[in-house]
Write a protein that holds these residues in place. Structure first.
Motif, PDB file in Angstrom:
ATOM      1  N   TYR A 144       0.811  -1.214   0.000  1.00 42.59           N
ATOM      2  CA  TYR A 144       0.000   0.000   0.000  1.00 42.59           C
ATOM      3  C   TYR A 144       0.847   1.267   0.000  1.00 42.59           C
ATOM      4  CZ  TYR A 144      -3.857  -3.177   0.903  1.00 42.59           C
ATOM      5  OH  TYR A 144      -4.771  -4.191   0.807  1.00 42.59           O
ATOM      6  N   GLU A 145       2.063   1.173   0.551  1.00 42.97           N
ATOM      7  CA  GLU A 145       2.973   2.316   0.495  1.00 42.97           C
ATOM      8  C   GLU A 145       3.314   2.624  -0.963  1.00 42.97           C
ATOM      9  OE1 GLU A 145       5.175   5.116   2.875  1.00 42.97           O
ATOM     10  OE2 GLU A 145       3.943   3.458   3.564  1.00 42.97           O
ATOM     11  N   SER A 146       3.611   1.580  -1.726  1.00 46.22           N
ATOM     12  CA  SER A 146       3.935   1.775  -3.145  1.00 46.22           C
ATOM     13  C   SER A 146       2.722   2.278  -3.920  1.00 46.22           C
ATOM     14  CB  SER A 146       4.429   0.452  -3.747  1.00 46.22           C
ATOM     15  OG  SER A 146       5.617   0.023  -3.113  1.00 46.22           O
ATOM     16  N   LEU A 147       1.536   1.727  -3.618  1.00 44.19           N
ATOM     17  CA  LEU A 147       0.315   2.163  -4.299  1.00 44.19           C
ATOM     18  C   LEU A 147       0.042   3.632  -4.012  1.00 44.19           C
ATOM     19  CD1 LEU A 147      -2.960   0.086  -4.461  1.00 44.19           C
ATOM     20  CD2 LEU A 147      -3.018   2.561  -4.242  1.00 44.19           C
ATOM     21  N   SER A 148       0.170   4.029  -2.739  1.00 40.64           N
ATOM     22  CA  SER A 148      -0.077   5.418  -2.354  1.00 40.64           C
ATOM     23  C   SER A 148       0.915   6.358  -3.034  1.00 40.64           C
ATOM     24  CB  SER A 148       0.014   5.554  -0.832  1.00 40.64           C
ATOM     25  OG  SER A 148      -0.202   6.894  -0.431  1.00 40.64           O
ATOM     26  N   GLU A 149       2.168   5.951  -3.098  1.00 43.28           N
ATOM     27  CA  GLU A 149       3.172   6.778  -3.776  1.00 43.28           C
ATOM     28  C   GLU A 149       2.838   6.938  -5.249  1.00 43.28           C
ATOM     29  OE1 GLU A 149       7.018   5.141  -3.161  1.00 43.28           O
ATOM     30  OE2 GLU A 149       7.050   5.531  -1.002  1.00 43.28           O
ATOM     31  N   GLU A 150       2.340   5.870  -5.868  1.00 50.92           N
ATOM     32  CA  GLU A 150       1.996   5.952  -7.283  1.00 50.92           C
ATOM     33  C   GLU A 150       0.807   6.892  -7.516  1.00 50.92           C
ATOM     34  OE1 GLU A 150       2.206   5.820 -11.134  1.00 50.92           O
ATOM     35  OE2 GLU A 150       3.703   5.020  -9.755  1.00 50.92           O
ATOM     36  N   VAL A 151      -0.146   6.892  -6.583  1.00 51.26           N
ATOM     37  CA  VAL A 151      -1.258   7.841  -6.691  1.00 51.26           C
ATOM     38  C   VAL A 151      -0.726   9.272  -6.637  1.00 51.26           C
ATOM     39  CG1 VAL A 151      -3.353   8.713  -5.587  1.00 51.26           C
ATOM     40  CG2 VAL A 151      -2.965   6.254  -5.732  1.00 51.26           C
ATOM     41  N   ASP A 152       0.169   9.546  -5.681  1.00 48.31           N
ATOM     42  CA  ASP A 152       0.777  10.879  -5.590  1.00 48.31           C
ATOM     43  C   ASP A 152       1.507  11.224  -6.881  1.00 48.31           C
ATOM     44  OD1 ASP A 152       0.123  12.072  -3.134  1.00 48.31           O
ATOM     45  OD2 ASP A 152       1.537  10.820  -2.041  1.00 48.31           O
ATOM     46  N   ARG A 153       2.232  10.264  -7.411  1.00 44.04           N
ATOM     47  CA  ARG A 153       3.017  10.508  -8.624  1.00 44.04           C
ATOM     48  C   ARG A 153       2.106  10.815  -9.812  1.00 44.04           C
ATOM     49  NH1 ARG A 153       5.659   6.259  -8.132  1.00 44.04           N
ATOM     50  NH2 ARG A 153       7.352   7.184  -6.922  1.00 44.04           N
ATOM     51  N   SER A 154       1.013  10.068  -9.913  1.00 46.69           N
ATOM     52  CA  SER A 154       0.112  10.249 -11.056  1.00 46.69           C
ATOM     53  C   SER A 154      -0.637  11.577 -10.984  1.00 46.69           C
ATOM     54  CB  SER A 154      -0.891   9.098 -11.124  1.00 46.69           C
ATOM     55  OG  SER A 154      -1.824   9.166 -10.062  1.00 46.69           O
ATOM     56  N   GLU A 155      -0.780  12.111  -9.761  1.00 43.64           N
ATOM     57  CA  GLU A 155      -1.494  13.380  -9.600  1.00 43.64           C
ATOM     58  C   GLU A 155      -0.577  14.583  -9.756  1.00 43.64           C
ATOM     59  OE1 GLU A 155      -4.952  13.844  -9.003  1.00 43.64           O
ATOM     60  OE2 GLU A 155      -4.794  11.782  -9.753  1.00 43.64           O
ATOM     61  N   GLY A 156       0.722  14.339  -9.876  1.00 39.07           N
ATOM     62  CA  GLY A 156       1.670  15.427 -10.068  1.00 39.07           C
ATOM     63  C   GLY A 156       2.123  16.036  -8.757  1.00 39.07           C
ATOM     64  N   GLY A 157       3.187  16.795  -8.815  1.00 33.80           N
ATOM     65  CA  GLY A 157       3.723  17.432  -7.621  1.00 33.80           C
ATOM     66  C   GLY A 157       4.684  16.511  -6.885  1.00 33.80           C
ATOM     67  N   THR A 165      -5.519   8.491  -0.197  1.00 36.59           N
ATOM     68  CA  THR A 165      -4.348   9.291  -0.577  1.00 36.59           C
ATOM     69  C   THR A 165      -4.779  10.594  -1.220  1.00 36.59           C
ATOM     70  OG1 THR A 165      -3.035   7.274  -0.912  1.00 36.59           O
ATOM     71  CG2 THR A 165      -2.232   9.297  -1.946  1.00 36.59           C
ATOM     72  N   LEU A 166      -5.775  10.531  -2.093  1.00 43.23           N
ATOM     73  CA  LEU A 166      -6.299  11.759  -2.707  1.00 43.23           C
ATOM     74  C   LEU A 166      -6.896  12.678  -1.648  1.00 43.23           C
ATOM     75  CD1 LEU A 166      -8.060  10.150  -5.817  1.00 43.23           C
ATOM     76  CD2 LEU A 166      -5.893  11.403  -5.794  1.00 43.23           C
ATOM     77  N   LEU A 167      -7.607  12.095  -0.693  1.00 48.72           N
ATOM     78  CA  LEU A 167      -8.186  12.878   0.400  1.00 48.72           C
ATOM     79  C   LEU A 167      -7.092  13.522   1.230  1.00 48.72           C
ATOM     80  CD1 LEU A 167     -10.532  13.764   2.247  1.00 48.72           C
ATOM     81  CD2 LEU A 167     -10.417  11.504   3.330  1.00 48.72           C
ATOM     82  N   ALA A 168      -6.049  12.759   1.557  1.00 50.34           N
ATOM     83  CA  ALA A 168      -4.952  13.286   2.366  1.00 50.34           C
ATOM     84  C   ALA A 168      -4.237  14.427   1.647  1.00 50.34           C
ATOM     85  CB  ALA A 168      -3.961  12.170   2.698  1.00 50.34           C
ATOM     86  N   ARG A 169      -4.048  14.286   0.346  1.00 52.08           N
ATOM     87  CA  ARG A 169      -3.383  15.351  -0.429  1.00 52.08           C
ATOM     88  C   ARG A 169      -4.124  16.674  -0.289  1.00 52.08           C
ATOM     89  NH1 ARG A 169      -0.121  14.295  -4.984  1.00 52.08           N
ATOM     90  NH2 ARG A 169      -1.201  15.984  -6.066  1.00 52.08           N
ATOM     91  N   ASP A 170      -5.439  16.618  -0.408  1.00 53.50           N
ATOM     92  CA  ASP A 170      -6.220  17.853  -0.365  1.00 53.50           C
ATOM     93  C   ASP A 170      -6.401  18.384   1.053  1.00 53.50           C
ATOM     94  OD1 ASP A 170      -6.386  17.795  -3.065  1.00 53.50           O
ATOM     95  OD2 ASP A 170      -8.454  17.110  -3.181  1.00 53.50           O
ATOM     96  N   LEU A 171      -6.343  17.507   2.049  1.00 56.37           N
ATOM     97  CA  LEU A 171      -6.417  17.974   3.433  1.00 56.37           C
ATOM     98  C   LEU A 171      -5.140  18.701   3.844  1.00 56.37           C
ATOM     99  CD1 LEU A 171      -8.104  14.996   5.326  1.00 56.37           C
ATOM    100  CD2 LEU A 171      -9.064  17.270   4.960  1.00 56.37           C
ATOM    101  N   VAL A 172      -4.006  18.158   3.412  1.00 56.39           N
ATOM    102  CA  VAL A 172      -2.722  18.752   3.791  1.00 56.39           C
ATOM    103  C   VAL A 172      -2.409  19.973   2.952  1.00 56.39           C
ATOM    104  CG1 VAL A 172      -0.237  18.336   3.888  1.00 56.39           C
ATOM    105  CG2 VAL A 172      -1.813  16.566   4.631  1.00 56.39           C
TER     106      VAL A 172
END
Length: 273
Positions: A104-117, A236-243
């Motif tokens: 799940y760490e790798s999956l979460s990182e990939e979500v961050d990567r695909s969303e940019g930033g 992960t998407l939720l966490a990105r927008d909360l932070v």
């Protein structure tokens, strides 16, 4: 109330993300399948043994006449099983996340990567990440157990115990389920449990909109396993927008820079095979 709908939207976005990244969906199924087998056995055992446990715990009712003995013990048996199911919903996620930490760490990182930033990384060795996750999970489970005991006792209140208490139970389950899932992304951002709880309480309705539908879905056998990859992606998407809330786009502007095409995501790491 719009936050409730927005929270549910993150859950749907996460499921849509893994649907568009099929290999990552299969990658994220593995920990849930292992945990499901263990939990299925435990719940089957509880189903067979709950009535015996209630009979042992209520010796004072041995001499009660019918139908009062049956009403008491049937009601308590149902409460014991519901309490066990309540704990299973919460602990399932905690145990699955612990078992599948590298996945799940790798999956979460990939979500961050695909969303940019920026793609945050904890920089910690795997054993330390597992220790932190296990320690935080125990702290969460202690909180859940406390709420569970209180709600179990309130379940004996006529009418309220059969209506309001279950609703509160689902809200409690949904909040802490969302905490467990967002922890994957928030830990990589250096947030400890105390700070994560403060962050989530600040947007309680948003968190409940994400967590409560997931809790209800997890009550359906096998659904939890298939929703877990998308739940981690959505969290992960939720966490990105909360932070770091995304600024509102200017009228007429197109997609922001850095948005990756969903088809460009790399395959899961080689060790996942």
């Amino acid at each position: 109330m719009s936050d409730l709908g927005a929270g549910f939207g993150y859950l749907m976005k996460g499921q849509r993300w893994v649907a568009q990244h099929g290999r990552w969906f299969g990658f994220g199924l593995l920990p849930g399948l292992v945990t499901l087998v263990v939990y299925a056995g435990a719940l089957i055992g509880l189903g067979y043994g709950a009535d015996d446990f209630v009979g042992w715990a209520t010796p004072f009712a041995d001499d009660w006449s019918s139908p009062w003995q049956g009403i008491l013990r049937t009601g308590l048996t149902a409460l014991v099983f519901v309490f066990g199911l309540f704990l299973a919903v919460i602990t399932f996620t905690a145990v699955t996340l612990l078992v599948g930490q590298p996945f799940y760490e790798s999956l979460s990182e990939e979500v961050d990567r695909s969303e940019g930033g920026e793609v945050p990384e904890s920089g910690l060795p795997l054993w330390q990440e597992l220790w932190i996750s296990a320690r935080d999970s125990v702290r969460i489970l202690l909180r859940v157990a406390l709420y569970g005991i209180i709600l179990f006792a309130c379940g004996f209140i006529p009418v309220v115990g059969q209506t309001v208490v279950p609703a509160i139970g689902f809200c409690v389950s949904g909040f802490f389920l969302a905490e467990e899932l967002t922890a994957v992304a928030l830990q990589r951002r250096g947030m400890v449990l105390k700070d994560r709880l403060v962050l989530l309480r600040g947007r309680r309705l948003l968190v409940l909109g994400f967590g409560v539908p997931l809790v209800l879905s997890f009550l359906i056998p096998f659904v939890a396993v298939f929703l877990m990859p998308g739940a981690v992606a959505g969290a992960t998407l939720l966490a990105r927008d909360l932070v770091d809330p995304a600024p509102a786009p200017e009228p007429g502007s197109g997609p922001g820079p850095g948005t990756a095409d969903s088809g460009d995501a790399p395959a899961p790491p080689a060790w996942s095979a």
